[in-house]
Design a protein around this motif. Sequence first.
Motif, PDB file in Angstrom:
ATOM      1  N   LYS A   1      27.691  32.246  31.523  1.00  0.00           N
ATOM      2  CA  LYS A   1      26.775  31.469  32.354  1.00  0.00           C
ATOM      3  C   LYS A   1      27.324  30.096  32.716  1.00  0.00           C
ATOM      4  O   LYS A   1      26.735  29.378  33.498  1.00  0.00           O
ATOM      5  N   ARG A   2      28.455  29.710  32.140  1.00  0.00           N
ATOM      6  CA  ARG A   2      28.999  28.381  32.378  1.00  0.00           C
ATOM      7  C   ARG A   2      30.061  28.367  33.476  1.00  0.00           C
ATOM      8  O   ARG A   2      30.167  27.420  34.235  1.00  0.00           O
ATOM      9  N   ILE A   3      30.870  29.413  33.527  1.00  0.00           N
ATOM     10  CA  ILE A   3      31.969  29.485  34.474  1.00  0.00           C
ATOM     11  C   ILE A   3      31.801  30.761  35.291  1.00  0.00           C
ATOM     12  O   ILE A   3      31.813  31.857  34.745  1.00  0.00           O
ATOM     13  N   TRP A   4      31.650  30.613  36.594  1.00  0.00           N
ATOM     14  CA  TRP A   4      31.446  31.763  37.467  1.00  0.00           C
ATOM     15  C   TRP A   4      32.794  32.245  37.974  1.00  0.00           C
ATOM     16  O   TRP A   4      33.582  31.491  38.528  1.00  0.00           O
ATOM     17  N   ILE A   5      33.040  33.530  37.790  1.00  0.00           N
ATOM     18  CA  ILE A   5      34.299  34.144  38.194  1.00  0.00           C
ATOM     19  C   ILE A   5      34.014  35.068  39.367  1.00  0.00           C
ATOM     20  O   ILE A   5      33.085  35.870  39.326  1.00  0.00           O
ATOM     21  N   ARG A   6      34.833  34.933  40.424  1.00  0.00           N
ATOM     22  CA  ARG A   6      34.681  35.730  41.629  1.00  0.00           C
ATOM     23  C   ARG A   6      36.003  36.423  41.957  1.00  0.00           C
ATOM     24  O   ARG A   6      37.032  36.117  41.359  1.00  0.00           O
ATOM     25  N   GLU A   7      35.966  37.344  42.938  1.00  0.00           N
ATOM     26  CA  GLU A   7      37.191  38.002  43.373  1.00  0.00           C
ATOM     27  C   GLU A   7      38.167  36.969  43.924  1.00  0.00           C
ATOM     28  O   GLU A   7      37.764  35.964  44.509  1.00  0.00           O
ATOM     29  N   ASP A   8      39.433  37.223  43.749  1.00  0.00           N
ATOM     30  CA  ASP A   8      40.555  36.366  44.176  1.00  0.00           C
ATOM     31  C   ASP A   8      40.677  35.087  43.363  1.00  0.00           C
ATOM     32  O   ASP A   8      41.474  34.215  43.721  1.00  0.00           O
ATOM     33  N   ASP A   9      39.944  34.930  42.276  1.00  0.00           N
ATOM     34  CA  ASP A   9      40.133  33.796  41.377  1.00  0.00           C
ATOM     35  C   ASP A   9      41.379  34.027  40.525  1.00  0.00           C
ATOM     36  O   ASP A   9      41.700  35.161  40.164  1.00  0.00           O
ATOM     37  N   VAL A  10      42.068  32.958  40.206  1.00  0.00           N
ATOM     38  CA  VAL A  10      43.227  33.024  39.314  1.00  0.00           C
ATOM     39  C   VAL A  10      42.738  32.697  37.911  1.00  0.00           C
ATOM     40  O   VAL A  10      42.052  31.695  37.693  1.00  0.00           O
ATOM     41  N   VAL A  11      43.075  33.565  36.972  1.00  0.00           N
ATOM     42  CA  VAL A  11      42.613  33.411  35.588  1.00  0.00           C
ATOM     43  C   VAL A  11      43.789  33.590  34.631  1.00  0.00           C
ATOM     44  O   VAL A  11      44.835  34.113  35.006  1.00  0.00           O
ATOM     45  N   LEU A  12      43.583  33.133  33.417  1.00  0.00           N
ATOM     46  CA  LEU A  12      44.498  33.444  32.319  1.00  0.00           C
ATOM     47  C   LEU A  12      43.834  34.525  31.489  1.00  0.00           C
ATOM     48  O   LEU A  12      42.643  34.434  31.176  1.00  0.00           O
ATOM     49  N   ILE A  13      44.586  35.549  31.132  1.00  0.00           N
ATOM     50  CA  ILE A  13      44.031  36.600  30.290  1.00  0.00           C
ATOM     51  C   ILE A  13      44.884  36.751  29.037  1.00  0.00           C
ATOM     52  O   ILE A  13      46.059  36.375  29.017  1.00  0.00           O
ATOM     53  N   GLU A  14      44.252  37.304  28.031  1.00  0.00           N
ATOM     54  CA  GLU A  14      44.947  37.605  26.783  1.00  0.00           C
ATOM     55  C   GLU A  14      44.816  39.104  26.538  1.00  0.00           C
ATOM     56  O   GLU A  14      43.747  39.585  26.174  1.00  0.00           O
ATOM     57  N   PRO A  15      45.899  39.886  26.784  1.00  0.00           N
ATOM     58  CA  PRO A  15      45.819  41.339  26.584  1.00  0.00           C
ATOM     59  C   PRO A  15      45.527  41.685  25.130  1.00  0.00           C
ATOM     60  O   PRO A  15      45.951  40.990  24.209  1.00  0.00           O
ATOM     61  N   TRP A  16      44.781  42.780  24.954  1.00  0.00           N
ATOM     62  CA  TRP A  16      44.460  43.232  23.610  1.00  0.00           C
ATOM     63  C   TRP A  16      45.708  43.813  22.955  1.00  0.00           C
ATOM     64  O   TRP A  16      46.521  44.479  23.594  1.00  0.00           O
ATOM     65  N   ASP A  17      45.836  43.598  21.656  1.00  0.00           N
ATOM     66  CA  ASP A  17      46.986  44.129  20.915  1.00  0.00           C
ATOM     67  C   ASP A  17      46.923  45.645  20.788  1.00  0.00           C
ATOM     68  O   ASP A  17      47.938  46.317  20.848  1.00  0.00           O
ATOM     69  N   TRP A  18      45.747  46.182  20.602  1.00  0.00           N
ATOM     70  CA  TRP A  18      45.582  47.599  20.296  1.00  0.00           C
ATOM     71  C   TRP A  18      45.341  48.462  21.534  1.00  0.00           C
ATOM     72  O   TRP A  18      45.370  49.684  21.456  1.00  0.00           O
ATOM     73  N   GLN A  19      45.104  47.855  22.689  1.00  0.00           N
ATOM     74  CA  GLN A  19      44.829  48.605  23.910  1.00  0.00           C
ATOM     75  C   GLN A  19      45.337  47.762  25.086  1.00  0.00           C
ATOM     76  O   GLN A  19      44.661  46.858  25.569  1.00  0.00           O
ATOM     77  N   ASP A  20      46.518  48.081  25.580  1.00  0.00           N
ATOM     78  CA  ASP A  20      47.199  47.207  26.530  1.00  0.00           C
ATOM     79  C   ASP A  20      46.537  47.163  27.905  1.00  0.00           C
ATOM     80  O   ASP A  20      46.744  46.229  28.659  1.00  0.00           O
ATOM     81  N   GLU A  21      45.731  48.161  28.266  1.00  0.00           N
ATOM     82  CA  GLU A  21      45.109  48.160  29.589  1.00  0.00           C
ATOM     83  C   GLU A  21      43.816  47.354  29.635  1.00  0.00           C
ATOM     84  O   GLU A  21      43.149  47.317  30.665  1.00  0.00           O
ATOM     85  N   LYS A  22      43.470  46.665  28.559  1.00  0.00           N
ATOM     86  CA  LYS A  22      42.283  45.807  28.526  1.00  0.00           C
ATOM     87  C   LYS A  22      42.673  44.407  28.057  1.00  0.00           C
ATOM     88  O   LYS A  22      43.685  44.220  27.385  1.00  0.00           O
ATOM     89  N   ALA A  23      41.814  43.417  28.419  1.00  0.00           N
ATOM     90  CA  ALA A  23      42.141  42.032  28.089  1.00  0.00           C
ATOM     91  C   ALA A  23      40.873  41.191  28.058  1.00  0.00           C
ATOM     92  O   ALA A  23      39.814  41.635  28.495  1.00  0.00           O
ATOM     93  N   ASP A  24      41.008  39.974  27.542  1.00  0.00           N
ATOM     94  CA  ASP A  24      39.941  38.977  27.563  1.00  0.00           C
ATOM     95  C   ASP A  24      40.368  37.835  28.477  1.00  0.00           C
ATOM     96  O   ASP A  24      41.531  37.415  28.474  1.00  0.00           O
ATOM     97  N   ILE A  25      39.426  37.302  29.266  1.00  0.00           N
ATOM     98  CA  ILE A  25      39.699  36.146  30.101  1.00  0.00           C
ATOM     99  C   ILE A  25      39.567  34.899  29.236  1.00  0.00           C
ATOM    100  O   ILE A  25      38.579  34.735  28.527  1.00  0.00           O
ATOM    101  N   THR A  26      40.574  34.024  29.293  1.00  0.00           N
ATOM    102  CA  THR A  26      40.532  32.807  28.476  1.00  0.00           C
ATOM    103  C   THR A  26      40.367  31.547  29.311  1.00  0.00           C
ATOM    104  O   THR A  26      39.946  30.519  28.788  1.00  0.00           O
ATOM    105  N   TRP A  27      40.693  31.590  30.623  1.00  0.00           N
ATOM    106  CA  TRP A  27      40.637  30.381  31.456  1.00  0.00           C
ATOM    107  C   TRP A  27      40.532  30.774  32.914  1.00  0.00           C
ATOM    108  O   TRP A  27      41.121  31.764  33.332  1.00  0.00           O
ATOM    109  N   ARG A  28      39.783  30.002  33.699  1.00  0.00           N
ATOM    110  CA  ARG A  28      39.721  30.195  35.152  1.00  0.00           C
ATOM    111  C   ARG A  28      40.201  28.921  35.829  1.00  0.00           C
ATOM    112  O   ARG A  28      39.769  27.828  35.494  1.00  0.00           O
TER     113      ARG A  28
END
Length: 121
Positions: free
Chosen positions: A77-104
């Motif tokens: 609810k604090r940071i709104w993410i839309r299409e074409d936004d540049v983000v930093l992600i942290e890929p999961w160690d156990w499942q490479d096709e998924k990740a968490d967004i850490t920064w927009r």
Amino acid sequence: MRPWFAGEREVAILENLKRLPSQRSGMSDNEGRTDLRMPDDDEVFAVVTEMLGANRVEVRCMDGTNRTARIPGKMQKRIWIREDDVVLIEPWDWQDEKADITWRYEKQQADQLREEGHIRE
């Protein structure tokens, strides 16, 4: 003429605000370049390609893979993410096709990253 309630400091601030932003005192001469947050060892630049719903987005990473990224609760609810936004992600160690967004990055910051060659389209 200065207002009767303003001291010398307030008058200087008011005079500074009358100028254009680029002419105000305290501006640096490095043409708008700012220091940006760069990825850590386990983070990757990515561009949001599609909003999937349920706090998930599809991202195109700069290492050449497409991943499903999760928007963490502290950003929902604090940071709104839309299409074409540049983000930093942290890929999961156990499942490479998924990740968490850490920064927009904001639009100006993303443009700066593209100009410096960190992000390719």
